[in-house]
Design a protein around this motif. Structure first.
Motif, PDB file in Angstrom:
ATOM      1  N   MET A 118       0.841  -1.193   0.000  1.00 50.40           N
ATOM      2  CA  MET A 118       0.000   0.000   0.000  1.00 50.40           C
ATOM      3  C   MET A 118       0.882   1.253   0.000  1.00 50.40           C
ATOM      4  O   MET A 118       1.879   1.313   0.730  1.00 50.40           O
ATOM      5  N   PRO A 119       0.540   2.257  -0.808  1.00 48.63           N
ATOM      6  CA  PRO A 119       1.373   3.473  -0.855  1.00 48.63           C
ATOM      7  C   PRO A 119       1.291   4.285   0.427  1.00 48.63           C
ATOM      8  O   PRO A 119       2.216   5.034   0.741  1.00 48.63           O
ATOM      9  N   PHE A 120       0.178   4.182   1.152  1.00 49.35           N
ATOM     10  CA  PHE A 120       0.064   4.855   2.446  1.00 49.35           C
ATOM     11  C   PHE A 120      -0.926   4.050   3.288  1.00 49.35           C
ATOM     12  O   PHE A 120      -1.754   3.308   2.765  1.00 49.35           O
ATOM     13  N   PRO A 121      -0.862   4.163   4.606  1.00 50.36           N
ATOM     14  CA  PRO A 121      -1.714   3.331   5.468  1.00 50.36           C
ATOM     15  C   PRO A 121      -3.190   3.678   5.324  1.00 50.36           C
ATOM     16  O   PRO A 121      -3.560   4.798   4.958  1.00 50.36           O
ATOM     17  N   ARG A 122      -4.025   2.700   5.633  1.00 58.38           N
ATOM     18  CA  ARG A 122      -5.474   2.908   5.544  1.00 58.38           C
ATOM     19  C   ARG A 122      -5.974   3.931   6.556  1.00 58.38           C
ATOM     20  O   ARG A 122      -7.091   4.423   6.423  1.00 58.38           O
ATOM     21  N   ALA A 123      -5.175   4.214   7.552  1.00 60.38           N
ATOM     22  CA  ALA A 123      -5.575   5.240   8.517  1.00 60.38           C
ATOM     23  C   ALA A 123      -5.746   6.600   7.851  1.00 60.38           C
ATOM     24  O   ALA A 123      -6.439   7.472   8.389  1.00 60.38           O
ATOM     25  N   TRP A 124      -5.146   6.761   6.676  1.00 63.71           N
ATOM     26  CA  TRP A 124      -5.293   8.016   5.958  1.00 63.71           C
ATOM     27  C   TRP A 124      -6.630   8.120   5.229  1.00 63.71           C
ATOM     28  O   TRP A 124      -7.026   9.209   4.819  1.00 63.71           O
ATOM     29  N   TYR A 125      -7.306   6.981   5.049  1.00 63.17           N
ATOM     30  CA  TYR A 125      -8.532   6.989   4.251  1.00 63.17           C
ATOM     31  C   TYR A 125      -9.605   7.907   4.852  1.00 63.17           C
ATOM     32  O   TYR A 125     -10.270   8.660   4.129  1.00 63.17           O
ATOM     33  N   GLN A 126      -9.774   7.834   6.172  1.00 65.64           N
ATOM     34  CA  GLN A 126     -10.828   8.631   6.793  1.00 65.64           C
ATOM     35  C   GLN A 126     -10.605  10.130   6.628  1.00 65.64           C
ATOM     36  O   GLN A 126     -11.510  10.838   6.148  1.00 65.64           O
ATOM     37  N   PRO A 127      -9.441  10.665   6.979  1.00 66.91           N
ATOM     38  CA  PRO A 127      -9.275  12.115   6.760  1.00 66.91           C
ATOM     39  C   PRO A 127      -9.324  12.500   5.287  1.00 66.91           C
ATOM     40  O   PRO A 127      -9.834  13.574   4.964  1.00 66.91           O
ATOM     41  N   ALA A 129     -11.140  11.064   2.922  1.00 69.16           N
ATOM     42  CA  ALA A 129     -12.537  11.038   2.510  1.00 69.16           C
ATOM     43  C   ALA A 129     -13.305  12.238   3.064  1.00 69.16           C
ATOM     44  O   ALA A 129     -14.066  12.898   2.349  1.00 69.16           O
ATOM     45  N   LEU A 130     -13.106  12.526   4.346  1.00 66.51           N
ATOM     46  CA  LEU A 130     -13.842  13.636   4.955  1.00 66.51           C
ATOM     47  C   LEU A 130     -13.409  14.978   4.378  1.00 66.51           C
ATOM     48  O   LEU A 130     -14.256  15.843   4.088  1.00 66.51           O
ATOM     49  N   LEU A 131     -12.112  15.160   4.185  1.00 64.88           N
ATOM     50  CA  LEU A 131     -11.624  16.435   3.653  1.00 64.88           C
ATOM     51  C   LEU A 131     -12.055  16.635   2.190  1.00 64.88           C
ATOM     52  O   LEU A 131     -12.488  17.725   1.809  1.00 64.88           O
ATOM     53  N   SER A 132     -11.918  15.574   1.384  1.00 68.08           N
ATOM     54  CA  SER A 132     -12.308  15.715  -0.017  1.00 68.08           C
ATOM     55  C   SER A 132     -13.810  15.900  -0.158  1.00 68.08           C
ATOM     56  O   SER A 132     -14.275  16.733  -0.950  1.00 68.08           O
ATOM     57  N   VAL A 138     -18.244  22.397  -0.050  1.00 68.45           N
ATOM     58  CA  VAL A 138     -18.011  23.835   0.093  1.00 68.45           C
ATOM     59  C   VAL A 138     -17.781  24.481  -1.276  1.00 68.45           C
ATOM     60  O   VAL A 138     -18.335  25.547  -1.578  1.00 68.45           O
ATOM     61  N   ALA A 139     -16.972  23.834  -2.125  1.00 70.99           N
ATOM     62  CA  ALA A 139     -16.715  24.383  -3.456  1.00 70.99           C
ATOM     63  C   ALA A 139     -17.993  24.450  -4.280  1.00 70.99           C
ATOM     64  O   ALA A 139     -18.217  25.420  -5.024  1.00 70.99           O
ATOM     65  N   SER A 166     -17.784  11.148   1.358  1.00 71.82           N
ATOM     66  CA  SER A 166     -17.493  11.150   2.798  1.00 71.82           C
ATOM     67  C   SER A 166     -18.410  10.234   3.594  1.00 71.82           C
ATOM     68  O   SER A 166     -18.098   9.933   4.766  1.00 71.82           O
ATOM     69  N   TYR A 167     -19.510   9.751   3.019  1.00 70.91           N
ATOM     70  CA  TYR A 167     -20.495   8.979   3.774  1.00 70.91           C
ATOM     71  C   TYR A 167     -19.913   7.777   4.515  1.00 70.91           C
ATOM     72  O   TYR A 167     -20.231   7.570   5.704  1.00 70.91           O
TER      73      TYR A 167
END
Length: 403
Positions: A118-127, A129-132, A138-139, A166-167
């Protein structure tokens, strides 16, 4: 038929000729499929006998289809053939290319990836998803308020697409698999997309679809791409697999596809009559909604291009935008990720393919949802832009034969 051509005695009428021409590409495609299924396949996923198919055959067929597609477009550009003939040739090229891509994907070995790739850990998925998702919402609000204040439907569609991304991380644990909000997002998307298209392009689309050639071309492209999407994702297969049932099996199982869990009908037939190949089909409401929306939007874009060709109208950016949208969206849609990963394996090895898989194919990755959402927006936007950028909507949609 051009004025210089003369109709020989006993030849079919113009209406009969049109009907014959409309079914010719589909007949050729069906004949090719039946012929290919008669070639024995020794085993699944690339291990074939001396007389069997391999992934190389899929590449060759896809290349032939691309050549046919490009050749008819070039002949149309140079005014060597009529618009109607070019459309039938383009459709045949698209169908053959899709067939080759499906064969390549089905006959290629399935690569396996470990978590260490994996290129980065799955722990990054939540932030992510929420940020995007929040960023898209907002955009959408800001752009809609500044650019289209009289069309709040665009803002609502952007907010819905942000929620789609984000759901999965808004609700903890397994609650998101069956929460009513998830079903509302998926079921509400085709309703809102349909309303936007009907409101901003409905009258022109109805006029365009009265042209029989444009209508057949749009429907044909939509059907071919629907079969392509379903085959690439493995929901439709004619290839033998290990552990395939030895008798006809029909079951309904819950499966998570697109945000929430859906009842999925699975049909497995070990040997189809006459052609003696296995058959597997899985259908769920979520799958039908996603594939149906993508195919319908691409088909409508194709019908508009066909109509512009038919009236010999210089489409300029309108044609180019709609055509590029179909190509780019098809290649970058999340459901095509397995095909891209397998091509990367052949081209650069597993070290390059593994990050592609984890980023774009992993169902938990927010980027896979971004590509699906982006496809919806891309196809809807290109359809509306094609209509609004036309010189005169009533004139461009007028049913005037070009040949």
């Amino acid at each position: 038929m051009s004025p210089e051509e003369r109709q020989p005695r006993g030849a079919p009428s113009r209406g009969q000729t049109s009907r014959i021409g409309s079914i010719r590409p589909l007949s050729v495609l069906l004949a090719a499929i039946v012929t290919l299924t008669q070639v024995p396949v020794a085993s699944a996923h690339g291990t074939t006998g001396s007389g069997g198919l391999s992934q190389g055959h899929g590449v060759i067929i896809a290349f032939v289809g691309a050549v046919i597609l490009g050749g008819f477009i070039l002949l149309k550009r140079t005014d060597r053939i009529t618009a109607t003939t070019a459309l039938y040739g383009v459709f045949a090229g698209i169908a053959i290319t899709a067939l080759g891509a499906v064969l390549f994907e089905g006959l290629s070995p399935d690569p396996t990836y470990t978590a260490s790739s994996m290129p980065f850990p799955r722990a990054w998925y939540q932030p992510l998803a929420l940020l995007s998702g929040l960023g898209i919402m907002v955009a959408s609000f800001v752009v809609g308020w500044l650019r289209w204040p009289s069309r709040p439907r665009y803002t609502f569609l952007g907010i819905l697409m942000g929620l789609w991304i984000s759901y999965p991380y808004l609700l903890p644990g397994l609650a998101s698999d069956t929460h009513p909000l998830g079903y509302a997002i998926v079921l509400g998307t085709p309703i809102l997309v349909g309303y936007v298209v009907w409101k901003d392009a409905g009258s022109v689309i109805r006029a365009v679809m009265r042209d029989p050639v444009a209508r057949r071309f749009g429907i044909g492209v939509g059907v071919v791409l629907a079969l392509f999407f379903v085959s690439i994702t493995g929901y439709l297969s004619f290839f033998p697999e290990e552990g395939f049932p030895e008798e006809v099996t029909v079951v309904v199982l819950p499966a998570i596809y697109q945000l929430v869990s859906w009842p999925t009908l699975e049909i497995a037939i070990p040997h189809l009559p006459f052609i003696h190949i296995p058959f597997f089909l899985a259908l769920s409401p979520g799958q039908v909604i996603v594939v149906g929306m993508l195919s319908a939007l691409i088909g409508l874009n194709a019908a508009l291009i066909a109509r512009h060709w038919r009236v010999e109208e210089r489409a300029g950016m309108t044609e180019g935008t709609a055509g590029s949208a179909a190509i780019v969206g098809t290649c970058t849609c999340g459901c095509c990720g397995p095909l891209v990963a397998k091509i990367a394996v052949l081209a650069a090895g597993p070290s390059i393919a593994a990050p592609l898989y984890w980023v774009f194919v992993d169902s938990a990755s927010p980027l896979s949802a971004v590509f699906i959402v982006g496809s919806f927006v891309l196809f809807t936007g290109s359809l509306i832009y094609s209509v609004q950028a036309a010189r005169q909507p009533d004139q461009s949609a007028a049913i005037i034969p070009a040949d």
